[in-house]
Enzyme design. Structure first.
Site, mmCIF file in Angstrom:
data_model
loop_
_atom_site.group_PDB
_atom_site.id
_atom_site.type_symbol
_atom_site.label_atom_id
_atom_site.label_comp_id
_atom_site.label_asym_id
_atom_site.label_seq_id
_atom_site.Cartn_x
_atom_site.Cartn_y
_atom_site.Cartn_z
ATOM 1 N N ILE A 168 -3.753 -0.684 -4.326
ATOM 2 C CA ILE A 168 -3.950 -0.026 -2.984
ATOM 3 C C ILE A 168 -3.959 -1.332 -1.866
ATOM 4 C CG2 ILE A 168 -5.987 1.213 -1.611
ATOM 5 C CD1 ILE A 168 -6.829 2.022 -4.551
ATOM 6 N N ASP A 169 -4.575 -2.518 -2.083
ATOM 7 C CA ASP A 169 -4.474 -3.597 -1.162
ATOM 8 C C ASP A 169 -2.998 -3.944 -0.945
ATOM 9 O OD1 ASP A 169 -6.989 -4.360 0.013
ATOM 10 O OD2 ASP A 169 -7.462 -5.482 -2.018
ATOM 11 N N GLN A 170 -2.301 -4.089 -1.997
ATOM 12 C CA GLN A 170 -0.924 -4.490 -1.778
ATOM 13 C C GLN A 170 -0.066 -3.537 -0.839
ATOM 14 O OE1 GLN A 170 0.753 -7.334 -4.236
ATOM 15 N NE2 GLN A 170 -0.257 -6.929 -5.699
#
Length: 396
Positions: A168-170
């Site tokens: 999700i961050d990436q």
């Protein structure tokens, strides 16, 4: 390398993973990125082990190539004055503070675009800047849980599993990059800047798009299915004679080819196995027959023989095995550079190639505040200005 963003200046107020990944991508494309870090530690990932040396944690090294670092205290009036001075010559600003913090630090879109109307301002957050959860922080694993993603991971009779790659961050960083590139095109048409917003919640639901679509069609929560796929069979990890492999029979044509190699001609055309829908309905029986066949040969055998007929199959490699693989070396995705304070370092380059040219690492990730004085001088600050800023602890 082709550098389509040469001449573009970026002020990066973000930290951790999503924002820094976005700005590293901009830097790899030729943009000049100034990483604005708080005093003391700086970006908190500098302190996340394992370390190459103090201040250069592995996560930090992975997403901060091709940047210069200035250490600045935005909580001071003098620090904010420096940020505003840097904004005058910037094309893009990116921040990932909690909702309301950018306004308190005077680096929000309204304030900075009042200084530079051509500025593209990108804001990354956990749940967006509106709605009842707008003040909650953004953490990949929390969004894996909240979004429903974690309800799908793991084996059906096991515990819930976190995806260890922070997807999700990436992907939020990648979405921010997409928005910024679109905003640059729009600015080329209008001559004015705009805003870009990306958040982990929206990214999580976007990653779940076909799972959500299936839920709407079915009207019920799908079971956790480990390495398999609820709509395909056989499509999971099986144990070869020496190590596990992932077999991906995604259609009936591939099923016929697999059965020919695996010696399963007796069930290839049987009505209860002929179609994918039939195999899904008899998943346990299908997988049991496939496992019996797979166990008779090595992972290398299956990789080689199934590749000859175009059936997707791969061994479950360790990181060491995939990094040492001839294809990884031939791909050019691993880039190397020499860090003046940490020696030779390898890194993963951009996941695309422009113009067929090889990827390059560029400059190494900076030490905390390494370029503070250099950046200030370039921005018109005198030696006495710099001395005063340091004396009042607005810079390091």
């Amino acid at each position: 390398m082709i550098k389509p963003l040469a001449g573009i200046r970026v002020l990066d107020f973000s930290k951790t993973l999503a924002g820094p990944l976005c700005t590293q991508s901009l830097a790899d494309l030729g943009a000049e990125v100034i990483k604005v870090e708080p005093l003391k530690l700086g970006d908190e990932t500098r302190g996340w082990p394992p370390f190459r040396r103090e201040g250069l944690g592995a996560v930090f090294l992975s997403v901060n190539r091709n940047k210069r670092s200035i250490a600045l205290d935005l909580k001071t009036e003098s620090g904010r004055r420096v940020a505003h001075a840097l904004t005058k010559g910037a094309d893009i600003v990116i921040e990932s503070f909690g909702t309301g913090v950018a306004e308190r630090l005077a680096i929000d879109a309204k304030t900075l675009q009042g200084i530079n109307e051509k500025l593209i301002h990108c804001s990354i957050s956990g749940y967006g800047r509106s709605g009842p959860l707008k003040h909650l922080g953004g953490y990949d694993v929390i969004l894996q849980a909240f979004s429903g993603m974690m309800s799908l991971t793991g084996e059906e009779d096991g515990g819930h599993i976190r995806s260890p790659i922070s997807p999700i961050d990436q992907m939020t960083g990648t979405h921010a990059l997409t928005g910024i590139l679109a905003a640059l095109i729009e600015r080329g048409r209008t001559g004015k800047g705009t805003t870009v917003s990306a958040n982990l919640f929206d990214t999580a639901l976007a990653l779940l798009r076909y799972n959500v679509q299936s839920f709407w069609e079915r009207g019920e929560q799908p079971p956790r299915c480990g390495s398999t796929h609820e709509s395909l069979c056989p499509y999971k990890v099986f144990d070869a004679s020496d190590r596990p492999i992932l077999l991906g029979v995604a259609n009936d044509n591939l099923w016929q080819k697999f059965c020919a190699v695996a010696g399963l001609k007796d069930i290839a055309d049987a009505p209860e196995f002929r179609t994918n829908a039939a195999r899904v309905a008899r998943r346990q029986e299908t997988e049991a027959r496939v496992q019996q066949a797979i166990a008779l040969q090595s992972a290398e055998f299956w990789s080689e023989e199934l590749a000859k007929v175009g059936v997707p199959c791969a061994p479950i490699n360790t990181l060491k095995q995939v990094l040492e693989h001839a294809h990884t070396k031939a791909s050019g995705v691993v880039v190397s550079y020499e860090h003046p304070h940490a020696g030779a370092i390898q890194s993963i380059g951009q996941a695309f190639v422009l113009g067929g040219e090889p990827r390059e690492a560029g400059s190494p990730p900076p030490l905390h505040g390494e370029h503070t004085e250099e950046i200030l001088r370039e921005s018109g600050f005198s030696e006495s200005d710099i001395t005063e800023l340091r004396s009042i602890q607005a810079i390091n």
